[in-house]
Design a protein around this motif. Structure first.
Motif, PDB file in Angstrom:
ATOM      1  N   ILE A  22       0.852  -1.192   0.000  1.00  0.00           N
ATOM      2  CA  ILE A  22       0.000   0.000   0.000  1.00  0.00           C
ATOM      3  C   ILE A  22       0.885   1.237   0.000  1.00  0.00           C
ATOM      4  N   ALA A  24       0.803   5.604  -0.058  1.00  0.00           N
ATOM      5  CA  ALA A  24      -0.005   6.793   0.202  1.00  0.00           C
ATOM      6  C   ALA A  24       0.668   8.012  -0.413  1.00  0.00           C
ATOM      7  N   ASP A  37      -5.629   8.851  -0.057  1.00  0.00           N
ATOM      8  CA  ASP A  37      -5.809   7.496   0.493  1.00  0.00           C
ATOM      9  C   ASP A  37      -4.799   7.212   1.614  1.00  0.00           C
ATOM     10  N   GLY A  39      -4.740   5.103   3.900  1.00  0.00           N
ATOM     11  CA  GLY A  39      -4.554   3.707   4.266  1.00  0.00           C
ATOM     12  C   GLY A  39      -5.322   3.326   5.517  1.00  0.00           C
ATOM     13  N   HIS A  73      -7.781   1.759   1.974  1.00  0.00           N
ATOM     14  CA  HIS A  73      -7.571   3.109   1.448  1.00  0.00           C
ATOM     15  C   HIS A  73      -8.025   4.197   2.418  1.00  0.00           C
ATOM     16  N   GLY A 174      -6.185   5.159  -7.550  1.00  0.00           N
ATOM     17  CA  GLY A 174      -6.662   4.200  -6.567  1.00  0.00           C
ATOM     18  C   GLY A 174      -6.494   2.770  -7.030  1.00  0.00           C
ATOM     19  N   ASP A 175      -7.624   2.046  -7.159  1.00  0.00           N
ATOM     20  CA  ASP A 175      -7.594   0.641  -7.576  1.00  0.00           C
ATOM     21  C   ASP A 175      -8.136   0.411  -8.976  1.00  0.00           C
ATOM     22  N   SER A 218      -2.433   2.732  -5.901  1.00  0.00           N
ATOM     23  CA  SER A 218      -2.296   2.496  -4.459  1.00  0.00           C
ATOM     24  C   SER A 218      -1.525   1.216  -4.189  1.00  0.00           C
TER      25      SER A 218
END
Length: 304
Positions: A22, A24, A37, A39, A73, A174-175, A218
């Motif tokens: 992850i 940020a 984000d 986390g 996130h 993001g994803d 991310s």
């Protein structure tokens, strides 16, 4: 802290003690600092250490910009705002209500993660409504001393947005642009409940309309091969979706089908990368959950 360009950097949150899981992003400028984000709360200590190492105080942070509200996130947002109430949270309007009252979100997540909830994510505190800025897509928002374009980018989540900084050419996605570790396999993360293949393809096209020079994922970090990356993402999404559709008529329980799918995916990745790299994908995406998101999509789509 890793630098993207002037005023743009990112912190590896070392989720569960692992690197490359992850990230940020940190936006720093005359208008203060924004975190995209932040986390889960289990990584909050690492986030704070990264900020402190570069002379950033919580008093400098003005905005948390959420691409979506999944626990990996957005989990730390409420805890951060409770401790630092001057901070404002930007989030899509469909996700805003769950940041204000996360009970349904947490009930749903608990059904998936069970007794691992605290170990994985920690606290998910509510955010006061007065600290929420709701987005729908199409806005321009000022944060971290620069102006971002906002696009509504569903497919992975119905409340997903992406942010584009035209001054640097970086799109924070993001994803919706998948999981990609060290320039390897581009994995579409497909957990339940919002997976939508058609909307995902539209979102990829929407990102390309910005003509970004860099995508920031991310999971995990910057990607400069923008068009080939998104093309591979959509190819792999079609492949995994087809595999799940075929499995629906197979033998065994849903849990057994999901485990077979996860093992098939692991073996496919092991042919392309090291075991350590595969492990980062497994931690970032939770392979056993990916089948369920696509299974839900197909059952709705096919009326099963």
């Amino acid at each position: 802290m890793n630098t993207l360009s002037h005023g743009l950097s990112w912190i590896d949150l070392e989720f569960l003690g692992r690197s490359n899981v992850i990230a940020a992003p940190i936006v720093r400028g005359p208008g203060g600092v924004a975190i995209i984000d932040p986390g889960p709360t289990t990584c909050l200590g690492t986030l704070e250490q990264g900020l402190q190492a570069h002379g950033i105080r919580w008093e400098d942070v003005r905005h948390l910009m959420l691409t979506h509200i999944h626990l990996d996130h957005a989990g730390a947002a409420g805890t951060i705002v409770r401790e630092h109430p001057h901070i404002t949270v930007l989030v899509h309007e469909r996700g805003a209500k769950h940041m204000i009252d996360p009970s349904r979100l947490l009930d749903s997540a608990t059904r998936v993660y069970g007794n691992d909830m605290d170990r994985l994510w920690g606290e998910f505190a509510s955010v006061p409504q007065t600290k929420i800025v709701s987005l729908s897509g199409g806005e321009k928002v000022d944060a971290g001393g620069r102006t971002f374009d906002v696009a509504y980018t569903p497919g992975h989540a119905s409340h997903h947005v992406s942010y584009f900084d035209a001054s640097s050419g970086v799109a924070f996605v993001g994803d919706v642009a998948g999981v990609c570790v060290s320039g390897g396999y581009v994995l579409p993360p497909t957990p339940p409940p919002d997976i939508d293949l058609e909307l995902w393809r539209t979102s990829a096209d929407r990102i390309l309309e910005w003509s970004p020079s860099t995508l920031f994922l991310s999971h995990f970090g910057p990607v400069t091969r923008v068009r080939p990356h998104l093309a591979e993402l959509l190819d792999n999404l079609a492949m995994t979706a087809a595999a799940v559709r075929e499995s629906l008529n197979g033998q065994g329980s849903d849990d057994e089908k999901s485990e077979r799918f996860a093992e098939w995916l692991r073996q496919d990745l092991r042919r392309k990368m090291t075991d350590a790299e595969v492990d980062a994908y497994v931690v970032a995406a939770g392979f056993k959950y990916l089948w369920f998101g696509l299974e839900r999509y197909w059952r709705k789509r096919l009326g099963l």
